[in-house]
Design an enzyme around this catalytic site. Structure first.
Site, PDB file in Angstrom:
ATOM      1  N   ASP A  33      -8.528 -24.915   2.496  1.00 28.18           N
ATOM      2  CA  ASP A  33      -8.815 -25.042   3.926  1.00 28.18           C
ATOM      3  C   ASP A  33      -7.734 -25.863   4.626  1.00 28.18           C
ATOM      4  O   ASP A  33      -7.190 -25.450   5.656  1.00 28.18           O
ATOM      5  CB  ASP A  33     -10.197 -25.683   4.098  1.00 28.18           C
ATOM      6  N   TYR A 121     -15.427 -28.080  -4.570  1.00 28.51           N
ATOM      7  CA  TYR A 121     -16.863 -27.785  -4.587  1.00 28.51           C
ATOM      8  C   TYR A 121     -17.405 -27.668  -6.008  1.00 28.51           C
ATOM      9  O   TYR A 121     -18.615 -27.596  -6.201  1.00 28.51           O
ATOM     10  CB  TYR A 121     -17.164 -26.513  -3.795  1.00 28.51           C
TER      11      TYR A 121
END
Length: 170
Positions: A33, A121
């Protein structure tokens, strides 16, 4: 659809669309990101703010312009956060199938994917690879090439091994 793997930087891929492993807020972050927002420049963030004022739900996909990257579009997906207890594999699979659906809407023929949720994550990488390969192969699409972009030689070797062990159907 042809499913390929390359080792490299997703932000430099010469494809119609790159997939961003985004967070729910859609305002930039770390990992893929952060790299996509940095490479794309402020246009990506501005488009995220305009198109997704309230962010995106886990498992959802949406698109923005790619700003300064060679790609035309960024397809943002929000993967489940294994480390936060989000362990429903169908949410991870929906990132890949949803990205292909968005690519079809845009008319994208080549799409570069990261391993969604396999970084910060914490999704176990072997299952993240299996989910990517199986879902991309099983999803009907007009996309001609789905390119898995491995960050590092180890990830490249692991993806290549799965691709060789799981031949395409037919």
């Amino acid at each position: 659809m042809r499913l390929t793997v390359v080792e490299g930087d997703i932000t430099t891929q010469e494809v119609d669309a790159v997939v961003n492993a985004a967070n729910r807020r859609m305002r930039g972050g770390g990992g893929v990101d952060g790299a996509i927002h940095a490479a794309g420049g402020p246009e990506v963030l501005d488009d995220c703010r305009r198109r997704f004022p309230h962010g995106l739900a886990t498992g959802a996909a949406g698109w923005t312009a790619a700003g300064r990257m060679p790609a035309r579009w960024v397809i943002h997906v929000v993967g489940p956060n294994w480390n936060a207890g989000e362990r429903d594999r169908s949410l991870l699979e929906s990132c890949y199938s949803g990205a292909l659906a968005v690519a079809d809407e845009l008319g994208a023929r080549s799409v570069a994917f990261p391993l969604v949720s396999a970084g910060v994550y914490g999704w176990p990488r072997d299952d993240a690879i299996a989910a990517a390969v199986d879902t991309l192969r099983a999803t009907p699409t007009s996309v001609e090439e789905a390119r898995l972009v491995a960050f590092g030689a180890t990830a490249y070797d692991e993806i290549r091994e799965v691709l060789s062990r799981r031949p395409p159907p037919g």
